[in-house]
Design an enzyme around this catalytic site. Structure first.
Site, short mmCIF file in Angstrom:
data_model
loop_
_atom_site.label_atom_id
_atom_site.label_comp_id
_atom_site.label_asym_id
_atom_site.label_seq_id
_atom_site.Cartn_x
_atom_site.Cartn_y
_atom_site.Cartn_z
N ARG A 1 64.06 -2.48 -11.52
CA ARG A 1 63.33 -1.53 -12.36
C ARG A 1 64.21 -1.09 -13.53
O ARG A 1 65.43 -1.26 -13.52
CB ARG A 1 62.93 -0.31 -11.54
CG ARG A 1 62.07 -0.62 -10.31
CD ARG A 1 61.82 0.64 -9.51
NE ARG A 1 60.94 0.41 -8.35
CZ ARG A 1 61.39 0.13 -7.13
NH1 ARG A 1 62.70 0.04 -6.90
NH2 ARG A 1 60.53 -0.06 -6.15
N LYS B 1 64.82 3.47 -5.63
CA LYS B 1 64.05 4.70 -5.42
C LYS B 1 64.39 5.32 -4.07
O LYS B 1 64.64 4.62 -3.10
CB LYS B 1 62.54 4.40 -5.46
CG LYS B 1 61.97 4.24 -6.86
CD LYS B 1 60.48 4.05 -6.77
CE LYS B 1 59.82 4.04 -8.13
NZ LYS B 1 58.35 3.91 -8.03
N HIS C 1 58.48 -3.81 -17.02
CA HIS C 1 57.83 -4.23 -15.78
C HIS C 1 57.25 -5.64 -15.89
O HIS C 1 57.00 -6.29 -14.88
CB HIS C 1 56.74 -3.23 -15.39
CG HIS C 1 57.09 -2.45 -14.17
ND1 HIS C 1 58.21 -1.64 -14.10
CD2 HIS C 1 56.49 -2.36 -12.95
CE1 HIS C 1 58.26 -1.08 -12.90
NE2 HIS C 1 57.25 -1.51 -12.18
N ARG D 1 59.76 -7.79 -14.50
CA ARG D 1 59.76 -7.62 -13.05
C ARG D 1 58.59 -8.41 -12.42
O ARG D 1 58.75 -9.07 -11.40
CB ARG D 1 59.66 -6.13 -12.72
CG ARG D 1 59.66 -5.75 -11.25
CD ARG D 1 59.80 -4.23 -11.14
NE ARG D 1 59.45 -3.69 -9.84
CZ ARG D 1 60.27 -3.60 -8.79
NH1 ARG D 1 61.50 -4.08 -8.90
NH2 ARG D 1 59.88 -3.06 -7.66
N HIS E 1 60.41 -2.86 -2.57
CA HIS E 1 59.15 -2.21 -2.20
C HIS E 1 59.26 -1.65 -0.78
O HIS E 1 59.74 -2.33 0.12
CB HIS E 1 57.99 -3.21 -2.26
CG HIS E 1 57.52 -3.49 -3.64
ND1 HIS E 1 56.76 -4.59 -3.97
CD2 HIS E 1 57.69 -2.79 -4.80
CE1 HIS E 1 56.49 -4.57 -5.27
NE2 HIS E 1 57.05 -3.50 -5.79
N TYR F 1 50.78 -9.57 -5.97
CA TYR F 1 51.21 -10.80 -6.62
C TYR F 1 50.55 -12.04 -6.03
O TYR F 1 50.54 -13.10 -6.64
CB TYR F 1 52.74 -10.93 -6.54
CG TYR F 1 53.45 -9.86 -7.34
CD1 TYR F 1 53.47 -9.90 -8.73
CD2 TYR F 1 54.07 -8.81 -6.70
CE1 TYR F 1 54.09 -8.90 -9.46
CE2 TYR F 1 54.71 -7.81 -7.41
CZ TYR F 1 54.71 -7.86 -8.80
OH TYR F 1 55.33 -6.87 -9.51
#
Length: 301
Positions: free
Chosen positions: A150, A174, A247, A250, A273, A282
């Site tokens: 990210r 995150k 993104h 990404r 994730h 995806y």
């Protein structure tokens, strides 16, 4: 905004930054969403947060739809305010959460936008490797595409986070979740060139010294906003006519891995994730890719 609302909002934003470890970019959106609701409260003569009822929330939701906002924007605003009131409830500042019963508008699922390999080649080739900033730009592009990290993760990389012997990167993700991500030969070469020459020249010119990998044009650490500006400048110098955002690189990383046979669990771990459901979008892209490939090459398609 009166002093009580201002103090409560400040405490909530600090909670997001410190306890939830949200990026400054995310916290900024929360702040804007809360301020927007405070304006609505003022218009409705609602004096304090405790006085907000479910009926008020319904009126606010109607106002948002009347502004012709995208469903995604409305859903984000309601989600922000629901989290805000959940925090207030936890701190004993309110007795109920009026947003609990509010249903968030269903957001149309859009397929992730990604670059084709030919398009990426155009972007990579637009970086002037004789220029220190060009070396930095090439390193940014190669690393974002090689790792799928990210924007906030990219800007937070320190020199000691890179292991050139193993070609791996320690990523601070995150929720304070760290992970190791490998990178390939192209990123390896671009990073070594940038660190050895470009980064050193920029820091020396401005008499700066720090451990952040990516620097701005004045030698300071590159911010998320600055990184977006860098990507836009790369696009302007290239012959590519599309759009670029961090993104998208990404998305390209994940899509190309899956198209070339990588399994979903591995891609999930590389992307950082928390759940597989975030990665599964995806599969729609790769299924579409497989369908088009089949139709283009099968004699009876």
């Amino acid at each position: 905004m009166d002093g009580q609302l201002q103090g409560t909002t400040k405490a909530f934003l600090q909670y997001l930054q410190i306890e939830k470890n949200y990026s400054p970019y995310t916290v900024e959106f929360y702040h804007k969403d809360i301020l927007s609701f405070f304006m609505f409260m003022s218009e409705q003569s609602i004096d304090n947060l405790e006085s907000v009822e479910y009926s008020d929330v319904r009126i606010y939701l109607t106002r948002l739809f009347e502004q012709d906002l995208a469903r995604k924007s409305i859903a984000r605003k309601i989600s922000s305010l629901r989290s805000f009131y959940r925090y207030l409830l936890r701190e004993g500042l309110v007795a109920h959460n009026p947003f609990t019963q509010t249903s968030i508008p269903k957001v149309e699922k859009r397929l992730p936008d990604f670059f084709y390999e030919e398009e990426l080649a155009i972007l990579f080739g637009s970086c002037d490797l004789k220029d220190p900033l060009g070396q930095r730009n090439r390193a940014i592009l190669e690393l974002l595409y090689a790792t799928g990290i990210r924007v906030s993760e990219c800007c937070g990389i320190l020199l000691q986070d890179i292991d050139f012997d193993l070609s791996t990167l320690l990523v601070h993700g995150k929720g304070r979740k760290d992970r190791y991500v490998p990178f390939g030969n192209f990123a390896h070469e671009a990073l070594e060139r940038y660190i050895t020459y470009g980064r050193k020249d920029i820091l020396a010119h401005f008499n700066k010294e720090h451990q952040y990998l990516f620097v701005n044009s004045r030698g300071g650490p590159l911010t998320t906003r600055g990184l977006r500006t860098v990507l836009n400048s790369i696009l302007e110098r290239s012959s590519f006519n599309g759009k670029i955002h961090p993104h998208k690189l990404r998305h390209s990383f994940a899509t190309h891995l899956l198209n070339n046979g990588a399994d979903m669990r591995t891609v999930q771990e590389l992307l950082g994730h928390a759940s597989l459901s975030s990665t599964q979008i995806y599969t729609h892209v790769t299924n579409d890719y497989l369908r088009k490939t089949y139709q283009a090459h099968h004699p009876r398609a």
